[in-house]
Design an enzyme around this catalytic site. Structure first.
Site, PDB file in Angstrom:
ATOM      1  N   CYS A  34      45.592   8.609  18.295  1.00  0.00           N
ATOM      2  CA  CYS A  34      44.947   7.833  17.229  1.00  0.00           C
ATOM      3  C   CYS A  34      44.340   6.518  17.720  1.00  0.00           C
ATOM      4  CB  CYS A  34      45.958   7.520  16.137  1.00  0.00           C
ATOM      5  SG  CYS A  34      47.324   6.526  16.763  1.00  0.00           S
ATOM      6  N   CYS A 103      53.492   9.129  16.139  1.00  0.00           N
ATOM      7  CA  CYS A 103      53.565   7.678  15.944  1.00  0.00           C
ATOM      8  C   CYS A 103      54.861   7.111  16.524  1.00  0.00           C
ATOM      9  CB  CYS A 103      53.479   7.340  14.467  1.00  0.00           C
ATOM     10  SG  CYS A 103      52.100   8.152  13.633  1.00  0.00           S
TER      11      CYS A 103
HETATM   12 FE1  FES Z   1      48.475   5.836  15.113  1.00  0.00          FE
HETATM   13 FE2  FES Z   1      50.518   6.409  13.609  1.00  0.00          FE
HETATM   14  S1  FES Z   1      48.462   7.042  13.310  1.00  0.00           S
HETATM   15  S2  FES Z   1      50.519   5.307  15.439  1.00  0.00           S
END
Ligand code: FES
Length: 149
Positions: A34, A103
């Site tokens: 992400c 995450c």
């Molecule tokens: Fe990036 Fe959770 S979406 S750390």
């Protein structure tokens, strides 16, 4: 799946946020999935985590998982701290949605890098070893290429 009460509680009231001045070890990692980033700072006494703080530009799950990781790690030996897994983190929080499991890796990886940073600064052997999310050149699609043929 909804977030557990414990995730929401740590998200709303995260523990150990910030940066330790003159930290003994620093771990900075980025999540290749992400793009979110995490900084873990630790102070060490008698080979135990004496204090730990986190700072993240991450999602709510990253904040909650980091908060619980700092609580779990405080007082642990360095060996115990680097052995914390994302599954243990999720379990401690009463579960995480599958899409959010990545995450929790930010905090555990940041802690590994911080412990090794401390050890190397003191002329000792690192115990966690290379952490992919600490490598700015890490390509999360590398493995896919490996299996492409
Ligand atoms: Fe990036 Fe959770 S979406 S750390």
């Amino acid at each position: 799946m909804l977030y557990s009460d414990k995730v929401m509680e740590h998200f709303g009231n995260p523990r150990n946020v910030g940066v330790i001045e003159d930290a003994d070890g620093i771990g900075e990692v980025g999540n290749p999935i992400c793009g979110d980033v995490m900084k873990i700072t630790i102070s060490v006494a008698d080979d135990r985590i004496d204090d730990i703080k986190f700072q993240t530009l991450g999602c709510g799950a990253a904040i909650a998982t980091s908060s619980i990781v700092t609580e779990m790690a405080k007082g642990m030996t360095l060996d115990e701290a680097v052995a914390i897994t994302k599954n243990q983190v999720a379990e401690e929080l009463g579960g995480l949605p599958p899409a959010k499991m990545h995450c929790s890796v930010l905090a555990t990886d940041g802690l590994k890098v911080a412990v090794d940073d401390y050890l190397v600064k003191h002329g000792r052997e690192p115990i966690a070893g290379p952490v992919k999310s600490a490598d700015p050149n890490f390509d999360p699609h590398e493995d896919e290429d490996d299996h492409a043929h």
